[in-house]
Design a protein around this motif. Sequence first.
Motif, PDB file in Angstrom:
ATOM      1  N   ALA A 176       1.942   1.868  -1.892  1.00  0.00           N
ATOM      2  CA  ALA A 176       0.893   2.199  -0.911  1.00  0.00           C
ATOM      3  C   ALA A 176       1.281   3.502  -0.227  1.00  0.00           C
ATOM      4  O   ALA A 176       2.367   3.614   0.346  1.00  0.00           O
ATOM      5  CB  ALA A 176       0.759   1.083   0.112  1.00  0.00           C
ATOM      6  N   ARG A 177       0.399   4.479  -0.299  1.00  0.00           N
ATOM      7  CA  ARG A 177       0.709   5.800   0.245  1.00  0.00           C
ATOM      8  C   ARG A 177       0.088   6.046   1.606  1.00  0.00           C
ATOM      9  O   ARG A 177       0.367   7.060   2.242  1.00  0.00           O
ATOM     10  CB  ARG A 177       0.288   6.885  -0.743  1.00  0.00           C
ATOM     11  CG  ARG A 177       0.985   6.718  -2.098  1.00  0.00           C
ATOM     12  CD  ARG A 177       0.828   7.896  -3.017  1.00  0.00           C
ATOM     13  NE  ARG A 177       1.538   7.667  -4.273  1.00  0.00           N
ATOM     14  CZ  ARG A 177       2.843   7.890  -4.454  1.00  0.00           C
ATOM     15  NH1 ARG A 177       3.574   8.349  -3.471  1.00  0.00           N
ATOM     16  NH2 ARG A 177       3.402   7.640  -5.636  1.00  0.00           N
ATOM     17  N   ASP A 178      -0.743   5.121   2.039  1.00  0.00           N
ATOM     18  CA  ASP A 178      -1.343   5.230   3.370  1.00  0.00           C
ATOM     19  C   ASP A 178      -1.826   3.861   3.813  1.00  0.00           C
ATOM     20  O   ASP A 178      -1.818   2.891   3.039  1.00  0.00           O
ATOM     21  CB  ASP A 178      -2.496   6.241   3.373  1.00  0.00           C
ATOM     22  CG  ASP A 178      -3.519   5.982   2.288  1.00  0.00           C
ATOM     23  OD1 ASP A 178      -3.794   4.791   2.005  1.00  0.00           O
ATOM     24  OD2 ASP A 178      -4.032   6.946   1.707  1.00  0.00           O
ATOM     25  N   MET A 179      -2.276   3.779   5.061  1.00  0.00           N
ATOM     26  CA  MET A 179      -2.703   2.510   5.632  1.00  0.00           C
ATOM     27  C   MET A 179      -3.891   1.926   4.877  1.00  0.00           C
ATOM     28  O   MET A 179      -3.964   0.705   4.651  1.00  0.00           O
ATOM     29  CB  MET A 179      -3.053   2.720   7.111  1.00  0.00           C
ATOM     30  CG  MET A 179      -3.507   1.490   7.839  1.00  0.00           C
ATOM     31  SD  MET A 179      -3.758   1.844   9.599  1.00  0.00           S
ATOM     32  CE  MET A 179      -4.540   0.309  10.120  1.00  0.00           C
ATOM     33  N   ALA A 180      -4.815   2.771   4.452  1.00  0.00           N
ATOM     34  CA  ALA A 180      -6.024   2.296   3.776  1.00  0.00           C
ATOM     35  C   ALA A 180      -5.695   1.595   2.467  1.00  0.00           C
ATOM     36  O   ALA A 180      -6.337   0.602   2.102  1.00  0.00           O
ATOM     37  CB  ALA A 180      -6.969   3.462   3.529  1.00  0.00           C
ATOM     38  N   SER A 181      -4.702   2.083   1.737  1.00  0.00           N
ATOM     39  CA  SER A 181      -4.331   1.447   0.473  1.00  0.00           C
ATOM     40  C   SER A 181      -3.402   0.266   0.683  1.00  0.00           C
ATOM     41  O   SER A 181      -3.382  -0.675  -0.125  1.00  0.00           O
ATOM     42  CB  SER A 181      -3.679   2.465  -0.458  1.00  0.00           C
ATOM     43  OG  SER A 181      -2.487   2.984   0.107  1.00  0.00           O
ATOM     44  N   PHE A 182      -2.622   0.281   1.775  1.00  0.00           N
ATOM     45  CA  PHE A 182      -1.643  -0.781   2.003  1.00  0.00           C
ATOM     46  C   PHE A 182      -2.292  -2.137   2.250  1.00  0.00           C
ATOM     47  O   PHE A 182      -1.892  -3.151   1.660  1.00  0.00           O
ATOM     48  CB  PHE A 182      -0.740  -0.437   3.196  1.00  0.00           C
ATOM     49  CG  PHE A 182       0.153  -1.569   3.616  1.00  0.00           C
ATOM     50  CD1 PHE A 182       1.317  -1.847   2.921  1.00  0.00           C
ATOM     51  CD2 PHE A 182      -0.184  -2.383   4.698  1.00  0.00           C
ATOM     52  CE1 PHE A 182       2.133  -2.914   3.299  1.00  0.00           C
ATOM     53  CE2 PHE A 182       0.624  -3.442   5.078  1.00  0.00           C
ATOM     54  CZ  PHE A 182       1.793  -3.706   4.375  1.00  0.00           C
ATOM     55  N   VAL A 183      -3.290  -2.185   3.106  1.00  0.00           N
ATOM     56  CA  VAL A 183      -3.861  -3.468   3.525  1.00  0.00           C
ATOM     57  C   VAL A 183      -4.370  -4.303   2.348  1.00  0.00           C
ATOM     58  O   VAL A 183      -4.005  -5.481   2.218  1.00  0.00           O
ATOM     59  CB  VAL A 183      -4.961  -3.266   4.585  1.00  0.00           C
ATOM     60  CG1 VAL A 183      -5.648  -4.590   4.905  1.00  0.00           C
ATOM     61  CG2 VAL A 183      -4.365  -2.661   5.860  1.00  0.00           C
ATOM     62  N   PRO A 184      -5.203  -3.760   1.447  1.00  0.00           N
ATOM     63  CA  PRO A 184      -5.650  -4.586   0.323  1.00  0.00           C
ATOM     64  C   PRO A 184      -4.527  -4.987  -0.628  1.00  0.00           C
ATOM     65  O   PRO A 184      -4.543  -6.089  -1.191  1.00  0.00           O
ATOM     66  CB  PRO A 184      -6.694  -3.713  -0.373  1.00  0.00           C
ATOM     67  CG  PRO A 184      -6.436  -2.318   0.095  1.00  0.00           C
ATOM     68  CD  PRO A 184      -5.884  -2.442   1.464  1.00  0.00           C
TER      69      PRO A 184
END
Length: 389
Positions: A176-184
């Motif tokens: 995950a490179r940012d918060m948007a990709s991390f959550v899912p």
Amino acid sequence: MTVIVTDVHYRMSLAVLRDLHEAGHRLICCEREGISAPLGFSSTAADETVTLPAETWLDSLYHLCEQTTAADGEKPALLPVGADTLNTLAQPETRQRFAAVCGLWIPTAQQLDDFNSKAKVAELAQSLGLPVPAAHVQREGEAVTTFAARLPYPVVVKPLCGEKLGLSASQRYAIARDMASFVPIYERFRQLAGEPPLVQTYLPGGALGCSVLADHGKLVTAVCHRRIREYPVSGGPSACCDCIDAPQLVDMAAAMVEATQYTGLAMFEFKEDGDGKPHLLEVNPRVWGTYPLTRRSGSRMSLLWAILAHNEGNSDKPLPLPPVPKPQPCRMHFTASDLCSAVGYAKRGQWGRALGTVGDLLRPAVKDGLWEWGDVKPGLLYYRSLLRR
């Protein structure tokens, strides 16, 4: 010595078969019913092939070992290549039952559980003073979005034991490179495993491995490698790797083996940080994807494994262990995976790595992990199956 090798549809089983065939031992190849054209069945190394009924495969395997013992007057060495077979044989009751009809050189069920758990591996490594990637834990009652907001991106997210979830090597983690990709990613792994996944700081350096055969906490032999290319290129198994001399990796693997009194095969995975310092990521306590490098480097790991298993079952008439050679530097690749990696690197604009594949294909010194001219049928079957897919 008679050796029974299971799960011979895996390409890494060929390295085991070929090494033992060259050493002059009798090989019985086993596969479960329902698996089409196992690679090992087509190998010139196979002296006998046996298909085990799917519903009664464990009892059938036992009876095969029993019949072989009666015919030979000594117990065969039983080498489980597949993780499912290994896990089944490692269970205390099953292990005790099979000890009457074969020799096994495998970890205990507890050792498998400890090394298959990324959390336990990291905890043990830290207790031994070995470097591991920094871990990040969601606090009690903390929202996932709040947790995500305080992470030092990029991070690696992975279930504690992806293999038990039936995930392939490339599916057992995600970056995950940012918060948007991390959550899912985080939520997907949590739902899949029923528990929070492990979150670690991403290490940007090279990938390394130390493959070992251990004897109750002591190393019998070790083969180290550096990953040159991988497929998928976003983070997958080795498509090409170099056998290297890496005493630091061997020392770290030896410390883990001694602490657990581990017996059997295992591959320790490392990743370098920005300064080139290796950190222990995880352990594969089984036959692993780059296992053919143990053959290409001349380590004789398969032969040593088989003899130790034989001696465990025949303590009254043990075979002498051969000299343990030092693994020789070499480069190995899997041609099909390496060609796919070249396409992937080219799409990313990494032309040097893409062209490296082409160069290695033209170099006779670079050995394939599957194809061998003295035993071509398994390779032909493998590539035909790829084309069909």
